[in-house]
Design a protein around this motif. Structure first.
Motif, PDB file in Angstrom:
ATOM      1  N   ALA A 137      46.051  72.234  56.785  1.00 54.22           N
ATOM      2  CA  ALA A 137      46.084  71.790  57.891  1.00 54.22           C
ATOM      3  C   ALA A 137      47.475  70.966  58.187  1.00 54.22           C
ATOM      4  CB  ALA A 137      44.846  70.923  58.005  1.00 54.22           C
ATOM      5  N   GLU A 138      48.117  70.559  56.771  1.00 52.10           N
ATOM      6  CA  GLU A 138      49.291  69.794  57.110  1.00 52.10           C
ATOM      7  C   GLU A 138      50.439  70.362  57.474  1.00 52.10           C
ATOM      8  OE1 GLU A 138      52.103  67.267  53.861  1.00 52.10           O
ATOM      9  OE2 GLU A 138      50.598  68.580  53.055  1.00 52.10           O
ATOM     10  N   LEU A 139      51.167  69.379  58.357  1.00 56.72           N
ATOM     11  CA  LEU A 139      52.242  70.160  59.280  1.00 56.72           C
ATOM     12  C   LEU A 139      53.498  69.757  58.366  1.00 56.72           C
ATOM     13  CD1 LEU A 139      51.780  68.471  62.762  1.00 56.72           C
ATOM     14  CD2 LEU A 139      51.544  71.125  62.167  1.00 56.72           C
ATOM     15  N   VAL A 140      53.955  70.603  57.808  1.00 58.86           N
ATOM     16  CA  VAL A 140      54.847  70.280  56.539  1.00 58.86           C
ATOM     17  C   VAL A 140      56.442  70.785  57.148  1.00 58.86           C
ATOM     18  CG1 VAL A 140      53.261  71.372  54.843  1.00 58.86           C
ATOM     19  CG2 VAL A 140      54.906  72.763  55.518  1.00 58.86           C
ATOM     20  N   ASP A 141      57.339  70.025  56.484  1.00 60.14           N
ATOM     21  CA  ASP A 141      58.680  70.441  56.561  1.00 60.14           C
ATOM     22  C   ASP A 141      58.938  71.613  56.028  1.00 60.14           C
ATOM     23  OD1 ASP A 141      61.390  70.281  56.322  1.00 60.14           O
ATOM     24  OD2 ASP A 141      61.546  68.304  56.559  1.00 60.14           O
ATOM     25  N   LEU A 142      59.303  72.737  56.717  1.00 61.37           N
ATOM     26  CA  LEU A 142      59.537  73.911  56.380  1.00 61.37           C
ATOM     27  C   LEU A 142      60.700  74.366  55.217  1.00 61.37           C
ATOM     28  CD1 LEU A 142      58.968  76.195  59.397  1.00 61.37           C
ATOM     29  CD2 LEU A 142      57.374  75.780  57.841  1.00 61.37           C
ATOM     30  N   ALA A 143      61.716  73.398  55.500  1.00 56.31           N
ATOM     31  CA  ALA A 143      62.853  73.624  54.764  1.00 56.31           C
ATOM     32  C   ALA A 143      62.781  72.801  53.465  1.00 56.31           C
ATOM     33  CB  ALA A 143      64.038  73.021  55.473  1.00 56.31           C
ATOM     34  N   ALA A 144      62.426  71.593  53.678  1.00 58.45           N
ATOM     35  CA  ALA A 144      62.048  70.747  52.470  1.00 58.45           C
ATOM     36  C   ALA A 144      61.115  71.415  51.291  1.00 58.45           C
ATOM     37  CB  ALA A 144      61.480  69.232  52.668  1.00 58.45           C
ATOM     38  N   LYS A 145      60.007  71.969  52.066  1.00 56.69           N
ATOM     39  CA  LYS A 145      59.048  72.534  51.186  1.00 56.69           C
ATOM     40  C   LYS A 145      59.162  74.133  50.754  1.00 56.69           C
ATOM     41  CE  LYS A 145      56.523  68.906  50.932  1.00 56.69           C
ATOM     42  NZ  LYS A 145      56.090  68.092  49.700  1.00 56.69           N
ATOM     43  N   GLY A 146      60.331  74.510  51.178  1.00 56.37           N
ATOM     44  CA  GLY A 146      60.591  75.758  50.631  1.00 56.37           C
ATOM     45  C   GLY A 146      60.016  77.111  51.456  1.00 56.37           C
ATOM     46  N   PHE A 147      59.523  76.838  52.780  1.00 57.89           N
ATOM     47  CA  PHE A 147      58.953  77.877  53.612  1.00 57.89           C
ATOM     48  C   PHE A 147      59.781  78.663  54.470  1.00 57.89           C
ATOM     49  CE2 PHE A 147      55.426  74.985  52.293  1.00 57.89           C
ATOM     50  CZ  PHE A 147      54.381  76.072  51.850  1.00 57.89           C
ATOM     51  N   ASP A 148      59.667  80.047  54.461  1.00 52.38           N
ATOM     52  CA  ASP A 148      60.521  80.853  55.343  1.00 52.38           C
ATOM     53  C   ASP A 148      60.056  80.409  56.857  1.00 52.38           C
ATOM     54  OD1 ASP A 148      62.188  82.371  53.541  1.00 52.38           O
ATOM     55  OD2 ASP A 148      60.124  82.722  52.830  1.00 52.38           O
ATOM     56  N   ALA A 149      58.808  80.271  56.899  1.00 49.43           N
ATOM     57  CA  ALA A 149      58.145  80.058  58.238  1.00 49.43           C
ATOM     58  C   ALA A 149      56.807  79.599  58.261  1.00 49.43           C
ATOM     59  CB  ALA A 149      58.361  81.595  59.080  1.00 49.43           C
ATOM     60  N   GLY A 150      56.371  79.025  59.478  1.00 45.58           N
ATOM     61  CA  GLY A 150      55.083  78.485  59.517  1.00 45.58           C
ATOM     62  C   GLY A 150      54.370  79.236  60.626  1.00 45.58           C
ATOM     63  N   VAL A 151      52.932  78.950  60.753  1.00 45.40           N
ATOM     64  CA  VAL A 151      52.080  79.394  61.861  1.00 45.40           C
ATOM     65  C   VAL A 151      51.296  78.240  62.372  1.00 45.40           C
ATOM     66  CG1 VAL A 151      50.093  80.734  62.808  1.00 45.40           C
ATOM     67  CG2 VAL A 151      51.873  81.735  61.149  1.00 45.40           C
ATOM     68  N   ARG A 152      51.345  77.894  63.758  1.00 43.03           N
ATOM     69  CA  ARG A 152      50.684  76.606  64.270  1.00 43.03           C
ATOM     70  C   ARG A 152      50.310  76.815  65.678  1.00 43.03           C
ATOM     71  NH1 ARG A 152      50.084  75.703  59.679  1.00 43.03           N
ATOM     72  NH2 ARG A 152      50.090  73.481  58.324  1.00 43.03           N
ATOM     73  N   GLN A 155      51.337  73.367  70.488  1.00 46.89           N
ATOM     74  CA  GLN A 155      51.565  71.873  71.001  1.00 46.89           C
ATOM     75  C   GLN A 155      51.921  71.060  69.751  1.00 46.89           C
ATOM     76  OE1 GLN A 155      48.606  73.701  71.292  1.00 46.89           O
ATOM     77  NE2 GLN A 155      46.918  72.345  71.109  1.00 46.89           N
ATOM     78  N   PHE A 156      51.964  71.559  68.385  1.00 44.46           N
ATOM     79  CA  PHE A 156      52.002  70.841  67.141  1.00 44.46           C
ATOM     80  C   PHE A 156      53.502  71.379  66.710  1.00 44.46           C
ATOM     81  CE2 PHE A 156      47.219  71.224  66.972  1.00 44.46           C
ATOM     82  CZ  PHE A 156      47.191  69.815  67.496  1.00 44.46           C
ATOM     83  N   ILE A 157      54.182  72.135  67.391  1.00 46.52           N
ATOM     84  CA  ILE A 157      55.585  72.740  66.774  1.00 46.52           C
ATOM     85  C   ILE A 157      56.760  71.791  67.367  1.00 46.52           C
ATOM     86  CG2 ILE A 157      57.084  74.599  66.810  1.00 46.52           C
ATOM     87  CD1 ILE A 157      54.531  76.300  66.825  1.00 46.52           C
ATOM     88  N   ALA A 158      57.462  71.515  66.490  1.00 48.05           N
ATOM     89  CA  ALA A 158      58.691  70.597  66.952  1.00 48.05           C
ATOM     90  C   ALA A 158      59.661  71.291  67.909  1.00 48.05           C
ATOM     91  CB  ALA A 158      59.520  70.314  65.663  1.00 48.05           C
ATOM     92  N   ALA A 274      44.926  75.700  75.530  1.00 48.25           N
ATOM     93  CA  ALA A 274      45.916  75.467  74.692  1.00 48.25           C
ATOM     94  C   ALA A 274      46.978  76.460  74.772  1.00 48.25           C
ATOM     95  CB  ALA A 274      45.378  75.526  73.378  1.00 48.25           C
ATOM     96  N   PRO A 275      48.294  76.330  74.407  1.00 54.52           N
ATOM     97  CA  PRO A 275      49.429  77.312  74.651  1.00 54.52           C
ATOM     98  C   PRO A 275      49.221  78.597  73.650  1.00 54.52           C
ATOM     99  CG  PRO A 275      50.149  75.411  73.443  1.00 54.52           C
ATOM    100  CD  PRO A 275      48.671  74.848  73.945  1.00 54.52           C
ATOM    101  N   GLY A 276      48.475  78.567  72.705  1.00 55.06           N
ATOM    102  CA  GLY A 276      48.096  79.570  71.711  1.00 55.06           C
ATOM    103  C   GLY A 276      48.998  79.267  70.459  1.00 55.06           C
ATOM    104  N   VAL A 277      48.683  80.243  69.619  1.00 55.21           N
ATOM    105  CA  VAL A 277      49.196  80.201  68.176  1.00 55.21           C
ATOM    106  C   VAL A 277      50.585  80.953  68.206  1.00 55.21           C
ATOM    107  CG1 VAL A 277      48.654  80.763  65.758  1.00 55.21           C
ATOM    108  CG2 VAL A 277      46.988  80.114  67.189  1.00 55.21           C
ATOM    109  N   PHE A 278      51.593  80.376  67.277  1.00 55.73           N
ATOM    110  CA  PHE A 278      53.095  80.743  67.322  1.00 55.73           C
ATOM    111  C   PHE A 278      53.467  80.573  65.918  1.00 55.73           C
ATOM    112  CE2 PHE A 278      52.458  79.122  71.381  1.00 55.73           C
ATOM    113  CZ  PHE A 278      53.238  79.995  72.146  1.00 55.73           C
ATOM    114  N   LEU A 279      54.092  81.809  65.582  1.00 52.70           N
ATOM    115  CA  LEU A 279      55.097  81.821  64.260  1.00 52.70           C
ATOM    116  C   LEU A 279      56.235  81.006  64.693  1.00 52.70           C
ATOM    117  CD1 LEU A 279      55.518  83.151  61.763  1.00 52.70           C
ATOM    118  CD2 LEU A 279      57.106  84.686  62.724  1.00 52.70           C
ATOM    119  N   TYR A 280      56.800  79.924  63.742  1.00 52.95           N
ATOM    120  CA  TYR A 280      57.650  79.426  63.953  1.00 52.95           C
ATOM    121  C   TYR A 280      58.540  79.064  62.803  1.00 52.95           C
ATOM    122  CZ  TYR A 280      55.737  75.278  61.664  1.00 52.95           C
ATOM    123  OH  TYR A 280      54.824  74.542  60.833  1.00 52.95           O
TER     124      TYR A 280
END
Length: 316
Positions: A137-152, A155-158, A274-280
């Motif tokens: 459930a944590e909103l992680v910093d993708l670059a800092a944690k080594g992720f290529d992308a996220g799903v959220r 409304q919670f995406i920067a 809600a706006p829906g779920v997105f890959l970001y």
């Protein structure tokens, strides 16, 4: 005191030329191999010797040999340079075709209903890509944690992220079990929630989320109370199924339980959208082929899903 070691700028200049001369024992053959002039090879080696502070070759009109310093330099530089070349080839391959490890940060709730079928078809289409799903459930910093992308949820995406839609907009619904409503009257108005056990959601920043409702376009946010606080929607949904209280969750998550009669929706006229779920993913860097392939796969599947939902005209 901690020492800091760095590679000086240009420290690798001339190493390839040196290795080629050492292999062929000839400046002319090294120049032919590297596609430059013998003069360029000679200048590169001379500059390397100057930086090192020792002569690396013994040159005569008939032959080229290695000095003791040259022998020692060759023994260490050759395997190191070969490793650099191999590393370049490995990185280059990842940049040329979809391969390697694709790391995704996702909420646990979307894994079974959305991501599992999507990832299964992607893995079949791209067998050289390994997919790692970190469900949190944590909103992680993708670059800092080594992720290529996220799903959220949107409304919670920067705002500086690039997004690709995974679902249409959906409602946030309030649900309870038949067993719960055997003890409590169903709420008819938002204020009725104050007399109900409401399951609450703690955000990744530590704050308790308010319940959001929509009264004919007027947004309402309510601080509710209840016996359970959870950090993810599946836990809240499970508690609602057990009759512990009411839960406000994304409608797709509760859909199967509602269809089965295990949960009942209430206050539906007040359910907010809600706006829906997105890959970001970050938009300020080059997209690797593995992520580009996943993005294209997501878009293709989404287009196919929209087409399947579209009404079809009667055949004549």
């Amino acid at each position: 005191m901690k020492q800091h070691f760095t590679v000086r700028q240009g420290a690798l200049d001339g190493v390839e030329a040196f290795l080629s001369v050492a292999q062929h024992r000839s400046f002319r053959k090294a120049a032919a191999e590297l596609g430059v002039t013998p003069s360029a090879i000679s200048q590169a080696v001379r500059a390397l010797e100057t930086r090192i502070g020792a002569a690396l070759f013994i040159r005569t009109t008939r032959s080229v040999g290695l000095t003791e310093a040259g022998e020692r330099f060759l023994s260490r530089a050759k395997p190191a340079f070969e490793e650099l070349v191999a590393a370049s080839h490995v990185a280059s391959e990842l940049g040329q075709r979809p391969s390697g490890l694709l790391r995704l940060s996702v909420p646990r709730a979307v894994v079974p209903i959305l991501l599992e079928p999507l990832v299964a078809s992607f893995c079949e289409a791209y067998p050289e890509v390994e997919v790692e799903i970190a469900a949190s459930a944590e909103l992680v910093d993708l670059a800092a944690k080594g992720f290529d992308a996220g799903v959220r949820m949107g409304q919670f995406i920067a705002a500086d992220m690039v997004t690709v839609r995974l679902t249409p907009p959906f409602r946030f619904v309030i649900v309870g079990s038949p067993a719960y409503f055997a003890r409590k009257d169903r709420p008819e108005r938002p204020d009725d929630l104050r007399r109900h056990a409401c399951l609450r959601w703690r955000r990744s920043n530590g704050g308790l989320a308010l319940w959001s409702l929509d009264d004919q376009g007027r947004a309402i946010e309510m601080a509710v109370s209840g016996p359970l606080i959870a950090s993810d929607f599946p836990t809240m949904l499970g508690a609602a199924l057990e009759g512990i209280g009411l839960a406000q969750v994304p409608e797709p998550i509760a859909a199967e339980a509602v269809r089965a009669g295990k949960l009942v929706r209430v206050l539906e006229p007040f359910a907010p959208m809600a706006p829906g779920v997105f890959l970001y993913y970050p938009g300020h860097r080059q997209i690797m082929p593995k992520l580009r392939a996943f993005i294209d796969h997501v878009k293709s599947r989404s287009a196919a899903a929209r087409e399947s939902r579209a009404p079809r005209g009667n055949a004549s």
